[in-house]
Design an enzyme around this catalytic site. Structure first.
Site, PDB file in Angstrom:
ATOM      1  N   CYS A  16       0.844  -1.199   0.000  1.00 40.94           N
ATOM      2  CA  CYS A  16       0.000   0.000   0.000  1.00 40.94           C
ATOM      3  C   CYS A  16       0.875   1.243   0.000  1.00 40.94           C
ATOM      4  CB  CYS A  16      -0.928   0.012   1.212  1.00 40.94           C
ATOM      5  SG  CYS A  16      -0.028   0.075   2.771  1.00 40.94           S
ATOM      6  N   CYS A  19       3.524   1.689   2.632  1.00 38.23           N
ATOM      7  CA  CYS A  19       4.802   0.992   2.409  1.00 38.23           C
ATOM      8  C   CYS A  19       5.769   1.872   1.628  1.00 38.23           C
ATOM      9  CB  CYS A  19       4.576  -0.309   1.641  1.00 38.23           C
ATOM     10  SG  CYS A  19       3.570  -1.522   2.499  1.00 38.23           S
ATOM     11  N   CYS A  84      43.743 -20.314 -14.745  1.00 38.06           N
ATOM     12  CA  CYS A  84      44.038 -20.734 -13.375  1.00 38.06           C
ATOM     13  C   CYS A  84      43.143 -19.976 -12.399  1.00 38.06           C
ATOM     14  CB  CYS A  84      45.510 -20.512 -13.023  1.00 38.06           C
ATOM     15  SG  CYS A  84      45.999 -18.779 -13.024  1.00 38.06           S
ATOM     16  N   CYS A  87      42.896 -16.153 -12.512  1.00 38.02           N
ATOM     17  CA  CYS A  87      41.993 -15.585 -13.526  1.00 38.02           C
ATOM     18  C   CYS A  87      40.580 -15.464 -12.958  1.00 38.02           C
ATOM     19  CB  CYS A  87      41.963 -16.466 -14.770  1.00 38.02           C
ATOM     20  SG  CYS A  87      43.548 -16.675 -15.580  1.00 38.02           S
ATOM     21  N   ASP A 499      11.408 -35.247  12.371  1.00 34.99           N
ATOM     22  CA  ASP A 499       9.963 -35.150  12.572  1.00 34.99           C
ATOM     23  C   ASP A 499       9.430 -36.590  12.510  1.00 34.99           C
ATOM     24  OD1 ASP A 499       7.266 -34.094  12.541  1.00 34.99           O
ATOM     25  OD2 ASP A 499       7.255 -34.647  10.418  1.00 34.99           O
ATOM     26  N   ASP A 698       9.076 -33.138   6.586  1.00 35.06           N
ATOM     27  CA  ASP A 698       8.377 -33.165   5.296  1.00 35.06           C
ATOM     28  C   ASP A 698       7.175 -32.249   5.237  1.00 35.06           C
ATOM     29  OD1 ASP A 698       6.638 -34.620   6.972  1.00 35.06           O
ATOM     30  OD2 ASP A 698       5.806 -35.662   5.230  1.00 35.06           O
ATOM     31  N   ASP A 702       7.164 -28.105   9.554  1.00 34.32           N
ATOM     32  CA  ASP A 702       8.593 -28.325   9.773  1.00 34.32           C
ATOM     33  C   ASP A 702       9.449 -27.208   9.171  1.00 34.32           C
ATOM     34  OD1 ASP A 702       8.122 -30.832  10.985  1.00 34.32           O
ATOM     35  OD2 ASP A 702       7.958 -31.773   9.008  1.00 34.32           O
TER      36      ASP A 702
END
Length: 812
Positions: A16, A19, A84, A87, A499, A698, A702
């Site tokens: 808005c 912000c 190398c 570089c 978990d 999963d 978590d």
């Protein structure tokens, strides 16, 4: 005061006018800022400031502190001309100095650069121009096949240079070999000893094949830097021009032609080019994982357009397209089945060799194999959004990122060449003044050897090649490391936190026990209970129904059904009145079940949800449902214990159930009844105790813990949010991959340390040996060329790494 400059950049997160106003005020208050304008509609900020008082980075930091994000873009480039680590360091520093560049990673082994930058402040053209001035090439990556062709062309060019150099160098090398007493018997054409003939052979090698070293050295020195090209150009030029000087001097004074050093410069250049050829081929093999993944993609898809099936290129498939997949064909993109059923081989994604049955409503993944049925599917994810494309992106990012150990090596490489040149100069004066006073030729030999053998190529390749090979092999094993730093950090893990639901357990309830203790047969009881529960939407009810259907039970319709919240259900099936639920439900209807109490308690101690069954007012038995442990979980926990790791279960489930599951798989420490928002606090507590913690989960709940942990591991079959928050994605559903990831990390780090040890020892021993005159320049050239090759080949051993199970199978 310096001249004001304006910058314009994109800002994300504004919702808005408040912000945009907040950002404007925040930036305007900063010292050195003259004016700030933020456009909410265009999500764009324009700032005028004095660059000697405030930097662009400080402006961006202010935006971040205010709670918004400066939008950055990422560009991937193919880099040409690097020889190398020095570089790569120079290119990184040069691009980093450009205003608006946030982060740069240049990978010597992959010959790529990844730049994160703020669009509008700096452009890819600015980057190309800056790198061009350094003497290197920067080409934006487009098509991966095109990049592969560039590599092929480079190898062909290098091969051509080597063959050309070898043909001219062999006569010079032949003449050199016959100089030794023990090889003096070897016949050699007299003309090969003619200085003019040697000059004719050596000159094309020095200035045509060796032109790349002169060009590279000039560009490095012009930018006040030094790299491998400087060392090679100095060393070979000294041998070449000193030989010309000796030859001309001998002819002017009518003396016999002394020993010349044309063969030294020619052999060194030829061997280095050969080493570069081997190195290019070996480096090509380190990116085989990406090529294998790309090879999984199909090229075309058969779609329904205007009622007709049309075969179109894969890139033309749109979200919502209906696609026909015949038996034996690969599924082109991610989608949902709308017609047909089949078994789909998802081994490329999960590693499971057993095909998975798919029917209407099921999701399918692009590049998996349709085994035996014709399918019609609706495309849901295409192009870069498909699962395979995301996997390729993760592997590329991991291979292109830097581990902390590499950053340290890069710093060493950056100062290495100037130090070597100083050592070579000191060695020259010591030999010329003290060891062999006045003998320029004798003083040049150790000087040239030092310059040639001290090339930091092996040092620069030691880490990135191992990261590439390790992360590539990990991807083949279903382990997706999101960056080299995560591949490095995982090896130091001390504690693994799991978990429970969906990680250690399957995440879906299953009927485990059906006990008949009344007048009805067990099969009849199952039929009645499943028929009654078929009307319920509760997960426990669905588990009973699924079990019955898999057992071939034909369910009956219910005449009446009532769900009693918190207690169970009441239903009438085929004239039987059924109650299925808790002790309270049966007590409420005055049904006695004292004989069941002991068995109920026993089942509950095992972590199962037990429900009483009453038929026509009489207790008939017990049905128990539980979220069962995955078949591989116990083996996975054992593997982690064998690796010396502490294992903890973290769950929101009740303590009794959690402890029952933990006991089954061999976990001794359990933290139960934890709310989702409290999981991250538990991880932080373990970290405060000085432990390096990995979190494995999963689910959506978590994600905070995965983000807080030192290393977050998400099960690939879990939610997108969890996968996004994690550092490692375990594509296979079983948690043995956790131990595999730690083993992969440990082996990769051992490989990196082997490479670094070899590179450091090689230079540490080679330089003093060359300084005391015990190393011929051509031998130094050969050693330098093959040191890089040996480092890359050692890294390639990771591509053949086997997991513990694979090693056992291979030994059978």
């Amino acid at each position: 005061m310096s001249k004001e400059i304006d910058i314009t950049f994109q800002v994300r997160g504004m919702t808005c006018a408040a912000c945009s106003s907040r950002i404007e005020k925040g930036i305007s208050r900063m010292d050195g800022v003259e004016e700030a304008n933020v456009n909410l509609a265009m999500e764009r900020a324009t700032v005028r400031f004095h660059p000697d008082e405030i930097s662009i980075g400080q402006v961006f930091d202010k935006v971040e502190k205010l709670g918004y994000q400066v939008r950055t873009d990422k560009a991937d480039f193919h880099v040409t001309g690097m020889t190398c680590a020095a570089c790569a360091n120079r290119i990184e520093k040069k691009i980093n100095r450009l205003k608006g560049v946030q982060n740069v990673t240049v990978n010597l082994a992959l010959e790529t650069a990844t730049v994160e930058y703020v669009q509008g402040v700096v452009s890819t053209s600015d980057m190309k121009e800056a790198v061009d001035k350094l003497g290197f090439g920067l080409k934006e990556k487009t098509d991966k096949a095109e990049n592969a062709n560039i590599k092929e062309q480079e190898m062909e060019t290098q091969l051509g240079k080597f063959l050309f150099a070898a043909i001219l160098t062999i006569p010079l090398f032949w003449s050199m070999v016959t100089h030794f007493e023990f090889t003096s018997f070897i016949w050699m054409p007299e003309m090969f000893m003619n200085p003019w003939v040697q000059l004719a052979f050596a000159t094309p090698v020095q200035f045509i094949v060796g032109a790349q070293f002169y060009v590279g050295a000039y560009k490095a020195l012009r930018n006040k830097s030094a790299n491998m090209d400087v060392l090679v150009a100095l060393g070979t030029s000294a041998a070449y021009f000193y030989s010309i000087y000796l030859g001309v001097e001998a002819m002017e004074q009518g003396m016999a032609v002394p020993d010349l050093y044309f063969e030294t410069s020619a052999v060194i250049i030829t061997l280095i080019v050969l080493g570069k050829l081997f190195e290019a081929r070996a480096k090509g093999r380190t990116s085989q994982a990406i090529q294998k993944l790309l090879g999984l993609q199909v090229k075309t898809a058969t779609v329904l357009r205007s009622g007709e099936s049309v075969t179109i290129p894969l890139e033309d498939v749109l979200v919502g397209d209906q696609i026909i997949v015949k038996p034996g064909e690969k599924i082109p993109v991610d989608g949902t089945i709308i017609e047909g059923h089949s078994a789909v081989d998802e081994s490329m994604l999960t590693g499971e060799s057993i095909p998975v049955d798919k029917t209407i409503g099921d999701t399918v993944i692009g590049s998996t194999l349709n085994k035996n049925g014709s399918l019609t599917m609706s495309a849901t994810k295409v192009g870069k959004d498909t699962a395979l494309a995301q996997i390729i992106k993760i592997v590329e990012n991991a291979q292109g990122s830097k581990a902390n150990i590499q950053r340290m090596t890069d710093k060493v490489s950056g100062i290495f060449v100037p130090i070597v040149i100083i050592i070579a100069i000191i060695s020259f004066f010591v030999w010329y003044v003290f060891v062999t006073p006045g003998d320029l030729g004798a003083a040049l030999i150790p000087t040239i050897s030092i310059l040639v053998i001290a090339c930091p190529c092996a040092l620069g390749l030691a880490t990135p090649t191992s990261i590439m090979a390790g992360s590539g092999r990990a991807a083949e094993l279903g382990l997706l490391f999101k960056g080299g730093e995560h591949l490095e950090n995982t090896q130091s893990i001390q504690t693994v936190v799991f978990d429970k639901t969906g990680t250690i357990t399957k995440g879906e309830p299953t009927l485990t026990d059906l006990i008949s203790e009344g007048t009805l047969e067990k099969e009849t009881l199952l039929h009645l209970v499943a028929s009654a529960e078929n009307k319920s939407e509760h997960p426990l009810a669905q588990a009973i129904v699924q079990y019955a259907e898999e057992a071939g039970v034909v369910l009956s319709n219910t005449d009446e059904f009532e769900a009693i919240p918190g207690h169970g259900i009441r239903a009438i099936v085929n004239g039987y009145v059924l109650l299925v639920g808790t002790r309270k439900l049966l007590k409420k209807t005055d049904i006695t079940f004292e004989a069941a109490n002991e068995k109920m308690s026993s089942l509950e101690k095992e972590g199962k949800t037990a429900m009483l069954i009453a038929v026509n007012g009489r207790y008939e038995g017990i049905v128990a449902v539980a979220d069962t442990v995955k078949e591989t979980s116990k083996r996975a926990i054992t593997k982690l214990h064998n690796l010396g790791l502490e294992v903890i279960m973290l769950t929101g489930d009740n303590k009794r159930t959690a402890e029952a599951i933990a006991k089954q798989v061999g976990i001794k420490q359990v933290v139960a009844e934890v709310l989702p928002e409290q999981k991250s606090a538990v991880i932080e507590q373990l970290q405060q105790e000085g432990k390096k913690v990995a979190m494995v989960g999963d689910g959506l709940n978590d994600a905070p813990a995965l983000a807080v942990a030192d290393v977050g591991m998400a099960i690939g079959t879990g939610t997108d949010v969890a996968i996004e928050a994690a550092d490692i994605t375990l594509m296979r559903g079983d948690i043995t991959s956790v131990a595999d990831a730690i083993m992969m990390s440990r082996k990769t780090m051992v490989n990196i340390k082997q490479n670094l040890f070899f590179a450091f020892i090689y230079n540490s021993l080679g330089i003093p040996i060359a300084a005391v005159g015990l190393l011929a320049p051509w031998v130094a050239g050969a050693a330098m060329a093959f040191s890089s090759v040996s480092v890359v080949l050692n890294a390639l051993r990771l591509q053949k790494m086997k997991l513990a199970e694979q090693e056992k199978e291979g030994s059978k």
